[in-house]
Design a protein around this motif. Structure first.
Motif, PDB file in Angstrom:
ATOM      1  N   GLY A   1       0.797  -1.275  -0.011  1.00 51.79           N
ATOM      2  CA  GLY A   1      -0.056  -0.036  -0.123  1.00 51.79           C
ATOM      3  C   GLY A   1       0.949   1.388   0.116  1.00 51.79           C
ATOM      4  N   PHE A   2       2.024   1.295  -0.430  1.00 48.21           N
ATOM      5  CA  PHE A   2       2.907   2.480  -0.309  1.00 48.21           C
ATOM      6  C   PHE A   2       2.848   3.261  -1.635  1.00 48.21           C
ATOM      7  N   THR A   3       1.842   4.050  -1.550  1.00 41.08           N
ATOM      8  CA  THR A   3       1.697   4.978  -2.410  1.00 41.08           C
ATOM      9  C   THR A   3       1.983   6.456  -1.796  1.00 41.08           C
ATOM     10  N   VAL A   4       2.805   7.388  -2.490  1.00 47.19           N
ATOM     11  CA  VAL A   4       3.062   8.520  -1.761  1.00 47.19           C
ATOM     12  C   VAL A   4       3.096   9.795  -2.767  1.00 47.19           C
ATOM     13  N   GLU A   5       3.168  10.879  -2.408  1.00 51.90           N
ATOM     14  CA  GLU A   5       3.018  12.175  -3.043  1.00 51.90           C
ATOM     15  C   GLU A   5       4.458  12.532  -3.701  1.00 51.90           C
ATOM     16  N   VAL A   6       4.321  12.956  -4.910  1.00 50.30           N
ATOM     17  CA  VAL A   6       5.599  13.493  -5.545  1.00 50.30           C
ATOM     18  C   VAL A   6       5.586  14.964  -5.205  1.00 50.30           C
ATOM     19  N   PRO A   7       6.675  15.684  -4.579  1.00 48.11           N
ATOM     20  CA  PRO A   7       6.597  16.804  -3.974  1.00 48.11           C
ATOM     21  C   PRO A   7       6.703  17.891  -5.031  1.00 48.11           C
ATOM     22  N   GLN A   8       7.245  17.811  -5.956  1.00 44.66           N
ATOM     23  CA  GLN A   8       7.514  18.602  -7.232  1.00 44.66           C
ATOM     24  C   GLN A   8       6.174  18.832  -7.876  1.00 44.66           C
ATOM     25  N   THR A   9       5.197  17.688  -8.079  1.00 47.76           N
ATOM     26  CA  THR A   9       4.114  18.172  -8.712  1.00 47.76           C
ATOM     27  C   THR A   9       2.810  17.562  -8.108  1.00 47.76           C
ATOM     28  N   GLY A  10       2.861  17.071  -7.105  1.00 47.58           N
ATOM     29  CA  GLY A  10       1.600  16.486  -6.220  1.00 47.58           C
ATOM     30  C   GLY A  10       0.902  15.371  -6.734  1.00 47.58           C
ATOM     31  N   GLU A  11       1.498  14.773  -7.691  1.00 45.89           N
ATOM     32  CA  GLU A  11       1.088  13.592  -8.294  1.00 45.89           C
ATOM     33  C   GLU A  11       1.552  12.367  -7.401  1.00 45.89           C
ATOM     34  N   LEU A  12       0.502  11.326  -7.321  1.00 42.15           N
ATOM     35  CA  LEU A  12       0.768  10.194  -6.481  1.00 42.15           C
ATOM     36  C   LEU A  12       1.694   9.274  -7.342  1.00 42.15           C
ATOM     37  N   ALA A  13       2.565   8.479  -6.455  1.00 44.07           N
ATOM     38  CA  ALA A  13       3.430   7.615  -7.168  1.00 44.07           C
ATOM     39  C   ALA A  13       3.439   6.312  -6.340  1.00 44.07           C
ATOM     40  N   HIS A  14       3.277   5.148  -7.194  1.00 43.18           N
ATOM     41  CA  HIS A  14       3.288   3.743  -6.269  1.00 43.18           C
ATOM     42  C   HIS A  14       4.701   3.356  -6.369  1.00 43.18           C
TER      43      HIS A  14
END
Length: 590
Positions: free
Chosen positions: A307-320
């Motif tokens: 379940g490790f999905t995080v936010e990319v700080p530069q874009t705000g997109e989610l990354a798995h």
């Protein structure tokens, strides 16, 4: 599986006296070895000093830490074991000793984990095995060339001891619950609190205008933000199964049964957990040994977990980022290597069906899940869940597993199709070496504007095609696991690993119990002798050899000898019993 070590000296030999014009693939193989040797020497002179220290700003962390520094020697030990000149091994040794000293001396200021040194006792003080494996990939393959190196053995035994409950300074392992107690572990033991962005990102550093960060961060604040959710590290994690490689390699170097027993006992604990979790490997085991015990009972919890999905700080997109999916299957192959039991691979391959059973239809398409969280299965894509499918087929050679990698060009070549693949792959890797040299010569960075990973893409050691074609093996990459291959070669005249000078080899066919290989001596004036061994560690028994256009002969051993007259070659088909022997690093002579 044979429990003892049979006679190491092969007694069966073959004389090859059939003249052949050197095939183009053979000339390309020899040229690729030569080109990499020249390029690696230039790379070393450019980026390492006379002590073997990397000319960069040494830092701690998941962005540009010690593991990235070590990756500048990635593939060098394998390159030598394939047959590159001894200068490659010599430079690697200078660089590796320098690396251990440099990162023992390097200290953090704000990150508490490494204030007394990033390495302690020549090993990372505390980090995850995704990064440990990357950093130690070259070292883990050194024994292919130097199995009698006393320092290598001492280090491998020391490192294994960190994970076997033998070392009071490194209490990583709990033998009662058969767990490694944290995702963060190393020579100073486990981290038994939540990790912070600082722990992962390292000390503050000037970024803008000076450094280019690999994850695309534009400031130190974004570096910390990248890791802000990398918190749940307490408890065991499938990435820790990479530590079994230490047990495997210590066993192959020493023959001491305790290393084999520990690796299998820890691996078996994970087999049991996977079965208890419905055939799906959990990504957190609590300190009490319960599934999900350190993540509020969530079997899918933990950094790099399901379940490790995080936010990319530069874009705000989610990354798995379920990093365990790209590495853990190799650990089950450690069990196969140690026992010959294909059941270890079955644990991983059965998980494909368990996960894909949750597929759903949308707009007439079947979509398959790849992640699991509080909301259930998610990250649905048209691609079935099957990480490691290529490796699984390589190990099992089961037609059902072949279907998962239907478009693989190497396997198609081995089946008699894609006959252009060897030339294509060798030319591709030669072009890669050329491009890396060009990039190196155009690099205008200075040591104080250079991070440890800035040169990784310029490292000229490019061994994927040679591993497939020469050895019939899986490219090792940077996963931090042993080499898997059908054949290895030794030069008895120079008493070293690798193909002799002028000799080329092409594995052009493989089934579950046969391997076909062409051997060619490209020298028109000098005879060459090569020892052919079954498997990277002598794990495969060679039962019989059939010589194309001639007769055959029995071998009944791990290895046999081939004498190649000048300008001569042959094609051999070997009948084999795979995983018949326990693995050993020992050379096939006294």
């Amino acid at each position: 599986m044979s429990s003892g070590l049979p006679a190491r000296i092969p007694t069966v030999s073959l004389d090859v006296n059939t003249p052949v014009s050197p095939p183009y693939w053979a000339l390309l193989e020899r040229e690729l070895l030569r080109a990499q040797t020249d390029a690696c020497q230039e790379f070393f002179a450019r980026y390492f000093d006379e002590r073997g220290y990397l000319r960069c700003v040494p830092r701690w962390g998941g962005d540009d830490g010690p593991d990235d520094a070590a990756e500048n020697l990635l593939n060098w030990t394998l390159l030598h074991a394939l047959g590159a000149p001894d200068v490659i091994l010599d430079l690697y040794r200078v660089g590796w000793e320098g690396h251990l000293r440099q990162y023992t001396e390097a200290k953090t200021v704000e990150v508490p984990l490494a204030r007394d040194g990033m390495y302690y006792r020549e090993f990372p003080v505390m980090f995850d095995w995704f990064h440990h494996g990357e950093g130690f990939s070259a070292f883990f393959l050194q024994g292919l060339s130097t199995p009698d190196d006393r320092l290598l053995r001492q280090r491998m035994e020391r490192y294994a001891g960190f994970y076997m409950g033998e070392d009071p300074q490194a209490p990583n392992y709990d033998p009662q619950h058969r767990i490694i107690r944290s995702l963060f572990n190393g020579s100073r033991g486990p981290l038994l609190r939540k990790a912070t962005g600082l722990d992962w990102a390292g000390d503050p550093i000037e970024v803008e205008g000076r450094f280019h960060l690999g994850h695309g961060e534009r400031s130190y604040a974004e570096m910390v933000a990248h890791f802000k959710d990398y918190n749940d590290v307490v408890g065991d994690h499938p990435l820790n199964l990479a530590a079994t490689t230490l047990g495997v390699l210590a066993y192959t170097l020493t023959g001491d049964e305790k290393y084999r027993r520990w690796a299998l006992d820890y691996l078996d604990a994970w087999v049991e957990r996977t079965r208890a979790n419905g055939g799906i490997i959990p990504t957190n085991i609590g300190l009490d040994g319960t599934i999900g015990g350190a993540c509020d009972g969530k079997w899918y919890g933990g950094v790099y977990g399901w379940g490790f999905t995080v936010e990319v700080p530069q874009t705000g997109e989610l990354a798995h980022r379920p990093a365990f999916q790209s590495r853990t299957h190799y650990a089950f192959a450690n069990g196969l290597l140690l026992t010959g039991d294909m059941g270890y691979i079955q644990v991983w391959r059965e998980m494909y069906d368990r996960v894909n059973a949750h597929a759903r239809q949308e707009d007439g398409r079947i979509l398959y899940p790849h992640m699991y969280g509080d909301q259930g299965w998610y990250d649905y894509t048209p691609e079935p869940f099957q990480p490691g499918a290529r490796e699984v087929y390589y190990w099992t050679m089961d037609p059902a597993d072949r279907e998962r990698v239907a478009d693989d060009p190497w396997f198609a070549f081995l089946e008699g199709r894609r006959t252009d693949y060897p030339i294509e792959a060798l030319q591709r890797d030669l072009a890669a070496v050329h491009d890396k040299v060009v990039g190196m010569r155009h690099d205008t960075s200075t040591p104080d504007t250079r991070l440890s990973d800035d040169m990784n893409h310029l490292n000229p050691a490019t061994t994927a095609a040679l591993t497939e074609l020469m050895l019939g093996g899986l490219p090792t990459g940077r996963v931090g696991y042993p080499l898997h291959c059908r054949l290895r070669y030794f030069d008895p005249a120079r008493r070293r690993a690798g193909l002799p000078e002028d000799v080329a080899a092409l594995v052009d066919g493989m089934t579950a119990d046969t391997t076909s290989v062409q051997l060619v001596n490209t020298s028109q004036t000098a005879a060459r002798t090569v020892i052919v061994q079954g498997g990277a560690y002598g794990e495969h028994q060679i039962e019989r050899v059939q010589v194309e256009g001639q007769g055959g002969f029995e071998v009944g051993h791990r290895a046999f000898v081939v004498h190649l007259a000048p300008g001569c070659g042959t094609r051999l088909t070997l009948s084999m019993h795979r995983y018949a022997h326990r693995p050993t690093m020992g050379f096939p002579w006294p």
